[in-house]
Scaffold this motif. Sequence first.
Motif, PDB file in Angstrom:
ATOM      1  N   SER A  96       0.825  -1.206   0.000  1.00 41.19           N
ATOM      2  CA  SER A  96       0.000   0.000   0.000  1.00 41.19           C
ATOM      3  C   SER A  96       0.865   1.265   0.000  1.00 41.19           C
ATOM      4  O   SER A  96       0.453   2.294  -0.533  1.00 41.19           O
ATOM      5  CB  SER A  96      -0.977   0.005   1.178  1.00 41.19           C
ATOM      6  OG  SER A  96      -0.282   0.112   2.397  1.00 41.19           O
ATOM      7  N   TYR A  97       2.063   1.197   0.551  1.00 44.66           N
ATOM      8  CA  TYR A  97       2.955   2.346   0.553  1.00 44.66           C
ATOM      9  C   TYR A  97       3.500   2.636  -0.854  1.00 44.66           C
ATOM     10  O   TYR A  97       3.487   3.775  -1.309  1.00 44.66           O
ATOM     11  CB  TYR A  97       4.119   2.118   1.524  1.00 44.66           C
ATOM     12  CG  TYR A  97       5.075   3.274   1.587  1.00 44.66           C
ATOM     13  CD1 TYR A  97       4.762   4.414   2.325  1.00 44.66           C
ATOM     14  CD2 TYR A  97       6.276   3.243   0.898  1.00 44.66           C
ATOM     15  CE1 TYR A  97       5.636   5.486   2.370  1.00 44.66           C
ATOM     16  CE2 TYR A  97       7.156   4.311   0.934  1.00 44.66           C
ATOM     17  CZ  TYR A  97       6.831   5.428   1.675  1.00 44.66           C
ATOM     18  OH  TYR A  97       7.698   6.494   1.719  1.00 44.66           O
ATOM     19  N   TYR A  98       3.979   1.600  -1.544  1.00 42.14           N
ATOM     20  CA  TYR A  98       4.601   1.806  -2.854  1.00 42.14           C
ATOM     21  C   TYR A  98       3.610   1.846  -4.007  1.00 42.14           C
ATOM     22  O   TYR A  98       3.900   2.425  -5.045  1.00 42.14           O
ATOM     23  CB  TYR A  98       5.672   0.741  -3.113  1.00 42.14           C
ATOM     24  CG  TYR A  98       6.898   1.005  -2.290  1.00 42.14           C
ATOM     25  CD1 TYR A  98       7.805   1.994  -2.648  1.00 42.14           C
ATOM     26  CD2 TYR A  98       7.139   0.282  -1.135  1.00 42.14           C
ATOM     27  CE1 TYR A  98       8.925   2.254  -1.887  1.00 42.14           C
ATOM     28  CE2 TYR A  98       8.261   0.541  -0.364  1.00 42.14           C
ATOM     29  CZ  TYR A  98       9.144   1.523  -0.736  1.00 42.14           C
ATOM     30  OH  TYR A  98      10.247   1.780   0.023  1.00 42.14           O
ATOM     31  N   ARG A  99       2.461   1.213  -3.886  1.00 45.91           N
ATOM     32  CA  ARG A  99       1.391   1.251  -4.885  1.00 45.91           C
ATOM     33  C   ARG A  99       1.890   1.064  -6.314  1.00 45.91           C
ATOM     34  O   ARG A  99       1.646   1.884  -7.194  1.00 45.91           O
ATOM     35  CB  ARG A  99       0.602   2.541  -4.753  1.00 45.91           C
ATOM     36  CG  ARG A  99      -0.012   2.688  -3.382  1.00 45.91           C
ATOM     37  CD  ARG A  99      -0.824   3.902  -3.232  1.00 45.91           C
ATOM     38  NE  ARG A  99      -0.091   5.101  -3.642  1.00 45.91           N
ATOM     39  CZ  ARG A  99      -0.432   6.318  -3.313  1.00 45.91           C
ATOM     40  NH1 ARG A  99      -1.504   6.521  -2.605  1.00 45.91           N
ATOM     41  NH2 ARG A  99       0.271   7.353  -3.728  1.00 45.91           N
ATOM     42  N   LEU A 100       2.591  -0.031  -6.543  1.00 43.93           N
ATOM     43  CA  LEU A 100       3.137  -0.315  -7.874  1.00 43.93           C
ATOM     44  C   LEU A 100       2.052  -0.358  -8.946  1.00 43.93           C
ATOM     45  O   LEU A 100       2.285   0.050 -10.083  1.00 43.93           O
ATOM     46  CB  LEU A 100       3.880  -1.650  -7.873  1.00 43.93           C
ATOM     47  CG  LEU A 100       5.165  -1.720  -7.073  1.00 43.93           C
ATOM     48  CD1 LEU A 100       5.772  -3.106  -7.209  1.00 43.93           C
ATOM     49  CD2 LEU A 100       6.143  -0.663  -7.510  1.00 43.93           C
ATOM     50  N   GLU A 101       0.899  -0.864  -8.576  1.00 40.77           N
ATOM     51  CA  GLU A 101      -0.186  -0.962  -9.551  1.00 40.77           C
ATOM     52  C   GLU A 101      -0.532   0.410 -10.126  1.00 40.77           C
ATOM     53  O   GLU A 101      -0.807   0.543 -11.312  1.00 40.77           O
ATOM     54  CB  GLU A 101      -1.442  -1.585  -8.931  1.00 40.77           C
ATOM     55  CG  GLU A 101      -1.266  -2.997  -8.461  1.00 40.77           C
ATOM     56  CD  GLU A 101      -0.852  -3.134  -6.999  1.00 40.77           C
ATOM     57  OE1 GLU A 101      -1.083  -4.193  -6.425  1.00 40.77           O
ATOM     58  OE2 GLU A 101      -0.280  -2.179  -6.431  1.00 40.77           O
ATOM     59  N   GLU A 102      -0.501   1.438  -9.294  1.00 37.24           N
ATOM     60  CA  GLU A 102      -0.825   2.782  -9.768  1.00 37.24           C
ATOM     61  C   GLU A 102       0.255   3.331 -10.698  1.00 37.24           C
ATOM     62  O   GLU A 102      -0.039   4.097 -11.606  1.00 37.24           O
ATOM     63  CB  GLU A 102      -1.032   3.720  -8.585  1.00 37.24           C
ATOM     64  CG  GLU A 102      -2.301   3.423  -7.825  1.00 37.24           C
ATOM     65  CD  GLU A 102      -2.515   4.373  -6.662  1.00 37.24           C
ATOM     66  OE1 GLU A 102      -1.960   5.492  -6.692  1.00 37.24           O
ATOM     67  OE2 GLU A 102      -3.222   3.994  -5.734  1.00 37.24           O
ATOM     68  N   LEU A 103       1.502   2.958 -10.456  1.00 34.04           N
ATOM     69  CA  LEU A 103       2.581   3.424 -11.324  1.00 34.04           C
ATOM     70  C   LEU A 103       2.421   2.927 -12.751  1.00 34.04           C
ATOM     71  O   LEU A 103       2.749   3.632 -13.699  1.00 34.04           O
ATOM     72  CB  LEU A 103       3.938   2.950 -10.791  1.00 34.04           C
ATOM     73  CG  LEU A 103       4.412   3.573  -9.499  1.00 34.04           C
ATOM     74  CD1 LEU A 103       5.696   2.894  -9.037  1.00 34.04           C
ATOM     75  CD2 LEU A 103       4.633   5.068  -9.668  1.00 34.04           C
ATOM     76  N   TRP A 104       1.923   1.713 -12.897  1.00 31.01           N
ATOM     77  CA  TRP A 104       1.796   1.102 -14.221  1.00 31.01           C
ATOM     78  C   TRP A 104       0.389   1.214 -14.784  1.00 31.01           C
ATOM     79  O   TRP A 104       0.138   0.759 -15.892  1.00 31.01           O
ATOM     80  CB  TRP A 104       2.213  -0.363 -14.168  1.00 31.01           C
ATOM     81  CG  TRP A 104       3.681  -0.475 -13.974  1.00 31.01           C
ATOM     82  CD1 TRP A 104       4.343  -0.709 -12.796  1.00 31.01           C
ATOM     83  CD2 TRP A 104       4.683  -0.341 -14.965  1.00 31.01           C
ATOM     84  NE1 TRP A 104       5.688  -0.717 -13.019  1.00 31.01           N
ATOM     85  CE2 TRP A 104       5.927  -0.497 -14.341  1.00 31.01           C
ATOM     86  CE3 TRP A 104       4.657  -0.089 -16.342  1.00 31.01           C
ATOM     87  CZ2 TRP A 104       7.133  -0.416 -15.038  1.00 31.01           C
ATOM     88  CZ3 TRP A 104       5.855  -0.019 -17.027  1.00 31.01           C
ATOM     89  CH2 TRP A 104       7.079  -0.186 -16.370  1.00 31.01           C
ATOM     90  N   ASN A 105      -0.522   1.808 -14.066  1.00 32.85           N
ATOM     91  CA  ASN A 105      -1.912   1.905 -14.509  1.00 32.85           C
ATOM     92  C   ASN A 105      -2.086   3.095 -15.448  1.00 32.85           C
ATOM     93  O   ASN A 105      -2.707   4.088 -15.126  1.00 32.85           O
ATOM     94  CB  ASN A 105      -2.852   2.027 -13.314  1.00 32.85           C
ATOM     95  CG  ASN A 105      -4.295   1.862 -13.711  1.00 32.85           C
ATOM     96  OD1 ASN A 105      -4.595   1.354 -14.778  1.00 32.85           O
ATOM     97  ND2 ASN A 105      -5.189   2.294 -12.846  1.00 32.85           N
TER      98      ASN A 105
END
Length: 120
Positions: A96-105
């Motif tokens: 939840s801190y790094y939120r990788l999914e949002e970076l690639w979304n």
Amino acid sequence: MDTPALQQIVVSALEDIKARDIEVIDTSRHTPLFDRIIVASAESNRQTRALARNVHDKVREAGADVISIEGEDTGEWVLVDLGSIVVHIMQPAVRSYYRLEELWNTAPASRKPAHAAAGE
């Protein structure tokens, strides 16, 4: 080994050890470095390491290469590099801190739940 077959092996290996919230992100249109990112959650350091080891073992059994595994020493975030697929196994707070999914979304269609993506 082609990416869809490798993806199925990885998702299955993660499900074997009860990974949670498995997401497959198709990055093939965004970077030439890899085709997929698979992100999964684990409840403890021990589980993150077990998940990474199971992915490693299942991929090797299928005859594919594992380039490297990083982060096993702490177990909070373990990365398994398979070349065309990069697997991130994280504890929920780290995820939840790094939120990788949002970076690639960058496009809503590029992100799908693991079960839907496995049938590609």
